[in-house]
Design an enzyme around this catalytic site. Structure first.
Site, PDB file in Angstrom:
ATOM      1  N   ASN A 126       0.838  -1.204   0.000  1.00  0.00           N
ATOM      2  CA  ASN A 126       0.000   0.000   0.000  1.00  0.00           C
ATOM      3  C   ASN A 126       0.872   1.252   0.000  1.00  0.00           C
ATOM      4  O   ASN A 126       1.905   1.325   0.671  1.00  0.00           O
ATOM      5  CB  ASN A 126      -0.999   0.002   1.168  1.00  0.00           C
ATOM      6  CG  ASN A 126      -0.382  -0.290   2.527  1.00  0.00           C
ATOM      7  OD1 ASN A 126       0.627  -0.968   2.629  1.00  0.00           O
ATOM      8  ND2 ASN A 126      -0.988   0.245   3.564  1.00  0.00           N
ATOM      9  N   GLU A 152       0.324   5.233   0.556  1.00  0.00           N
ATOM     10  CA  GLU A 152      -0.643   6.233   1.001  1.00  0.00           C
ATOM     11  C   GLU A 152      -0.242   7.634   0.551  1.00  0.00           C
ATOM     12  O   GLU A 152       0.859   7.854   0.025  1.00  0.00           O
ATOM     13  CB  GLU A 152      -0.761   6.172   2.534  1.00  0.00           C
ATOM     14  CG  GLU A 152      -1.256   4.803   2.984  1.00  0.00           C
ATOM     15  CD  GLU A 152      -1.537   4.707   4.470  1.00  0.00           C
ATOM     16  OE1 GLU A 152      -1.066   5.574   5.246  1.00  0.00           O
ATOM     17  OE2 GLU A 152      -2.221   3.753   4.853  1.00  0.00           O
ATOM     18  N   CYS A 190      -4.211   0.494  -2.425  1.00  0.00           N
ATOM     19  CA  CYS A 190      -4.000  -0.757  -1.687  1.00  0.00           C
ATOM     20  C   CYS A 190      -2.926  -1.619  -2.345  1.00  0.00           C
ATOM     21  O   CYS A 190      -2.673  -1.526  -3.560  1.00  0.00           O
ATOM     22  CB  CYS A 190      -5.288  -1.573  -1.658  1.00  0.00           C
ATOM     23  SG  CYS A 190      -6.638  -0.842  -0.730  1.00  0.00           S
ATOM     24  N   GLU A 205      -2.950  -4.812  -3.052  1.00  0.00           N
ATOM     25  CA  GLU A 205      -3.439  -5.751  -4.071  1.00  0.00           C
ATOM     26  C   GLU A 205      -3.536  -5.082  -5.440  1.00  0.00           C
ATOM     27  O   GLU A 205      -3.209  -5.660  -6.468  1.00  0.00           O
ATOM     28  CB  GLU A 205      -4.824  -6.291  -3.696  1.00  0.00           C
ATOM     29  CG  GLU A 205      -4.870  -7.039  -2.382  1.00  0.00           C
ATOM     30  CD  GLU A 205      -5.248  -6.137  -1.220  1.00  0.00           C
ATOM     31  OE1 GLU A 205      -4.669  -5.029  -1.099  1.00  0.00           O
ATOM     32  OE2 GLU A 205      -6.101  -6.543  -0.422  1.00  0.00           O
ATOM     33  N   CYS A 215      -9.966  -5.618   0.638  1.00  0.00           N
ATOM     34  CA  CYS A 215     -11.125  -4.729   0.744  1.00  0.00           C
ATOM     35  C   CYS A 215     -12.048  -4.913  -0.457  1.00  0.00           C
ATOM     36  O   CYS A 215     -11.683  -5.540  -1.467  1.00  0.00           O
ATOM     37  CB  CYS A 215     -10.663  -3.274   0.855  1.00  0.00           C
ATOM     38  SG  CYS A 215     -10.146  -2.552  -0.710  1.00  0.00           S
ATOM     39  N   CYS A 261     -10.742  -3.703  -3.872  1.00  0.00           N
ATOM     40  CA  CYS A 261      -9.755  -4.626  -4.473  1.00  0.00           C
ATOM     41  C   CYS A 261     -10.432  -5.872  -5.015  1.00  0.00           C
ATOM     42  O   CYS A 261     -10.062  -6.378  -6.077  1.00  0.00           O
ATOM     43  CB  CYS A 261      -8.680  -4.990  -3.453  1.00  0.00           C
ATOM     44  SG  CYS A 261      -7.554  -3.610  -3.149  1.00  0.00           S
TER      45      CYS A 261
HETATM   46  N1  THU Z   1      -5.232  -1.640   2.507  1.00  0.00           N
HETATM   47  C1  THU Z   1      -4.672  -2.457   1.567  1.00  0.00           C
HETATM   48  O1  THU Z   1      -3.544  -2.258   1.127  1.00  0.00           O
HETATM   49  N2  THU Z   1      -5.416  -3.498   1.108  1.00  0.00           N
HETATM   50  C2  THU Z   1      -6.683  -3.785   1.529  1.00  0.00           C
HETATM   51  O2  THU Z   1      -7.305  -4.699   0.995  1.00  0.00           O
HETATM   52  C3  THU Z   1      -7.281  -3.020   2.607  1.00  0.00           C
HETATM   53  C4  THU Z   1      -6.538  -1.831   3.079  1.00  0.00           C
HETATM   54  C5  THU Z   1      -4.449  -0.488   2.982  1.00  0.00           C
HETATM   55  C6  THU Z   1      -5.015   0.835   2.595  1.00  0.00           C
HETATM   56  C7  THU Z   1      -4.449   1.729   3.656  1.00  0.00           C
HETATM   57  O3  THU Z   1      -3.144   2.150   3.246  1.00  0.00           O
HETATM   58  C8  THU Z   1      -4.304   0.841   4.876  1.00  0.00           C
HETATM   59  O4  THU Z   1      -4.404  -0.486   4.397  1.00  0.00           O
HETATM   60  C9  THU Z   1      -5.362   1.073   5.941  1.00  0.00           C
HETATM   61  O5  THU Z   1      -6.619   1.059   5.398  1.00  0.00           O
END
Ligand code: THU
Length: 126
Positions: free
Chosen positions: A43, A45, A54, A56, A86, A89
């Site tokens: 991920n 940000e 994310c 994935e 999530c 994704c």
């Molecule tokens: N996140 C992911 O990388 N994948 C997911 O399927 C769910 C959430 C990340 C997004 C964000 O940077 C952190 O997790 C908290 O939500």
């Protein structure tokens, strides 16, 4: 080491590169293409709301942008007992890989396997 265990290890390693200063919630992913190539993601940000991505989807977009179109398995790792992708994704992945196997893993390398279709039943499809 089985293919799946290797994929989980790649996701654990990718998680180390997470840029997540806002959530402090690192996630790693590793996507196995039908050709045997592995694409990793983490991920990334952003200080502007809505621009984070994310792990994935980073892995998937890397693979698709390199020309890979068929996928077998995706491992995803976060601090949960079994890391669950999530909803965004799930929808993004199912567009490219409806029969994908999802390996929901944790940093200790334990995992549970589930079909993407089971995680996103009756998915939207244009
Ligand atoms: N996140 C992911 O990388 N994948 C997911 O399927 C769910 C959430 C990340 C997004 C964000 O940077 C952190 O997790 C908290 O939500």
């Amino acid at each position: 080491m089985t293919d799946t265990k290797k994929l989980v290890q790649k996701a654990i390693k990718a998680r180390e590169n997470s840029y997540s200063p806002y959530s402090n919630y690192p996630v790693g992913a590793a996507l196995l293409g039908a050709d045997g190539d592995i694409y990793t993601g983490t991920n990334v940000e952003n200080g502007v709301n809505g621009l984070s991505i994310c792990a994935e989807r980073v892995a998937l977009f890397k693979a698709v942008s390199e020309g890979t179109r068929e996928f077998e398995r995706l491992a995803v790792v976060c601090e949960d007992e079994y890391c669950k992708p999530c909803g965004a994704c799930r929808q993004t992945l199912i567009e490219h890989a409806p029969d994908l196997e999802i390996i929901m893993a944790n940093p200790e390398g334990n995992y549970r396997s589930v079909g993407l279709k089971d995680l996103l039943p009756e998915a939207f499809n244009l």
